[in-house]
Structure formats: structure tokens, C-alpha cells
Design a protein around this motif. Structure first.
Motif, mmCIF file in Angstrom:
data_model
loop_
_atom_site.group_PDB
_atom_site.id
_atom_site.type_symbol
_atom_site.label_atom_id
_atom_site.label_comp_id
_atom_site.label_asym_id
_atom_site.label_seq_id
_atom_site.Cartn_x
_atom_site.Cartn_y
_atom_site.Cartn_z
ATOM 1 N N ASN A 1 46.583 39.578 45.626
ATOM 2 C CA ASN A 1 47.414 39.507 44.423
ATOM 3 C C ASN A 1 48.858 39.143 44.737
ATOM 4 N N THR B 1 50.285 36.436 46.407
ATOM 5 C CA THR B 1 50.323 35.098 46.983
ATOM 6 C C THR B 1 50.879 34.120 45.952
ATOM 7 N N ARG C 1 49.874 31.306 45.251
ATOM 8 C CA ARG C 1 48.825 30.500 44.617
ATOM 9 C C ARG C 1 48.288 31.143 43.337
ATOM 10 N N ASN C 2 48.623 32.399 43.097
ATOM 11 C CA ASN C 2 48.102 33.108 41.939
ATOM 12 C C ASN C 2 48.703 32.608 40.636
ATOM 13 N N HIS C 3 47.887 32.665 39.600
ATOM 14 C CA HIS C 3 48.341 32.367 38.244
ATOM 15 C C HIS C 3 48.617 33.714 37.590
ATOM 16 N N ARG C 4 49.849 33.923 37.201
ATOM 17 C CA ARG C 4 50.248 35.184 36.568
ATOM 18 C C ARG C 4 50.332 35.000 35.057
ATOM 19 N N THR D 1 48.419 39.177 37.815
ATOM 20 C CA THR D 1 47.532 38.055 38.097
ATOM 21 C C THR D 1 46.323 38.124 37.175
ATOM 22 N N ARG E 1 37.259 37.617 35.456
ATOM 23 C CA ARG E 1 38.442 36.799 35.744
ATOM 24 C C ARG E 1 38.176 35.310 35.554
ATOM 25 N N LYS F 1 40.352 32.758 33.300
ATOM 26 C CA LYS F 1 40.864 31.507 33.874
ATOM 27 C C LYS F 1 40.395 30.300 33.056
#
Length: 192
Positions: free
Chosen positions: A124, A126, A128-131, A140, A152, A156
Motif C-alpha cells: 500500500n 508504493t 504505483r498505487n491508485h488512491r 488505496t 478491489r 478498479k
């Protein structure tokens, strides 16, 4: 059993993670200067060094090339600052679920910026995560999914299809947006 075999640290049948860690460290002390060679803790330190200093390391571009450094001058300094916390984390979560983590991924490895984390916590933290911001909090997609009991991948996919975070996180699974002539009409229907 050889010291190197014992040092792997796998719990034996009916042996706790803490007992495996203690056995690993006892076996290591038999043959080595600081007693931690061939332990996972030792390799965590060397992994940091490789990521930050070895231009041939496959993750160097994410660490050393970005100027990330290790503020500990030696393994002994690292041990002094971080080993007790490592042991505590291992007792609670196990060696295989104990990772070094930086609070701020743009800053160096140092006592003020490092802590021990589980794989989930590390994942969680990083870039690269989409928050998503929902209900005044930013988390995230994986964290929202876990908290709200929503898959998840569904969250997404909804975001990818243009749903707002509020819609993606509050509309029950199996419900889809209805579109008419490409315009969203804010009505919802059960998937059929």
C-alpha cells in the motif's frame, strides 16, 4: 544439522515464529562475527545496499538512480537501530511477512524514515498505487476494498469506466450504470 541449514529460519512443526527466529540467530552465532550472517535480517540490509549501490541490480533505477541512500554506515549500526523492532515484528507477523519500509519513498533509508511492515502494508506504500478519496479519507483501492468488503478488481474496473469514487465504493455489486446515447443519466439498474 549445519548452522547454515538452521539459519534458514523455517519454523519446524509445532514451533512458533519467535522460536524459529531465536534458533536461526543461535545457529548463526556459532560461526560468524556479529551472529546474524545468513539470517533474513542480514539479507534485508544487503538487499538495501544492492538496490542503492549496484547499478546492475534490477531495482537500481527505483533506488540508487533516484539518489536513495542508506544512512547506516555499517551492518552493525543498522542492527543497533533496527534489530529489536525486527524481532518484535517477526514475533507478531513472522519472518516471511516482515519487510523494511520507508515512510517517505523519496527519502533515504535511515532510522527516522524506516519501519518494519507486512507485505500488505508495503504494497500500500508504493507510488504505483491508485488512491481514492472517499468520506474525507485517502486510501488505496486495495485498502478501500478490504475495509468495505468490495472486490478491489471491481472497484478498479468501475474507476476505469468513469465511475466516481463515491459511486464505485457505495453502489452494490451487480449494479451497473445505465447510459443513454453516451450520456450518463445518473440512474442505476441491476445487471441482468
Amino acid at each position: 544439522m549445519k548452522a547454515s541449514e538452521a539459519a534458514i529460519g523455517k519454523p519446524r512443526k509445532k514451533e512458533s515464529a519467535a522460536a524459529a527466529l531465536a534458533r536461526t540467530e543461535r545457529a548463526s552465532k556459532l560461526n560468524f562475527k556479529h551472529g546474524l550472517s545468513y539470517t533474513r535480517f542480514y539479507w534485508v540490509f544487503h538487499g538495501m545496499k544492492a538496490r542503492c549501490h549496484n547499478k546492475n541490480h534490477n531495482r537500481y533505477d527505483l533506488y540508487g538512480a533516484k539518489g536513495i541512500k542508506i544512512q547506516w554506515a555499517s551492518f552493525e549500526e543498522f542492527t543497533k537501530d533496527m534489530h529489536d523492532g525486527y524481532k518484535e515484528h517477526c514475533e507478531k507477523f513472522g519472518q516471511k511477512n516482515t519487510y523494511i519500509e520507508r515512510r517517505d519513498n523519496n527519502k533515504d533509508y535511515c532510522l527516522e524514515n524506516c519501519y518494519w511492515a507486512t507485505a500488505l502494508e508495503q504494497g500500500n506504500n508504493t507510488s504505483r498505487n491508485h488512491r481514492l478519496v472517499f468520506d474525507g479519507r485517502s486510501q488505496t483501492i486495495a485498502q478501500w476494498g478490504s475495509e468495505l468488503g468490495i472486490d478491489r478488481f471491481l472497484i478498479k474496473d468501475r474507476i476505469r469506466r468513469g465511475w466516481t469514487p463515491d459511486e464505485a465504493l457505495t453502489i452494490p455489486a451487480g449494479t451497473k450504470k445505465l447510459y443513454h446515447q453516451g450520456k450518463h443519466n445518473k440512474s442505476y439498474g441491476r445487471a441482468g
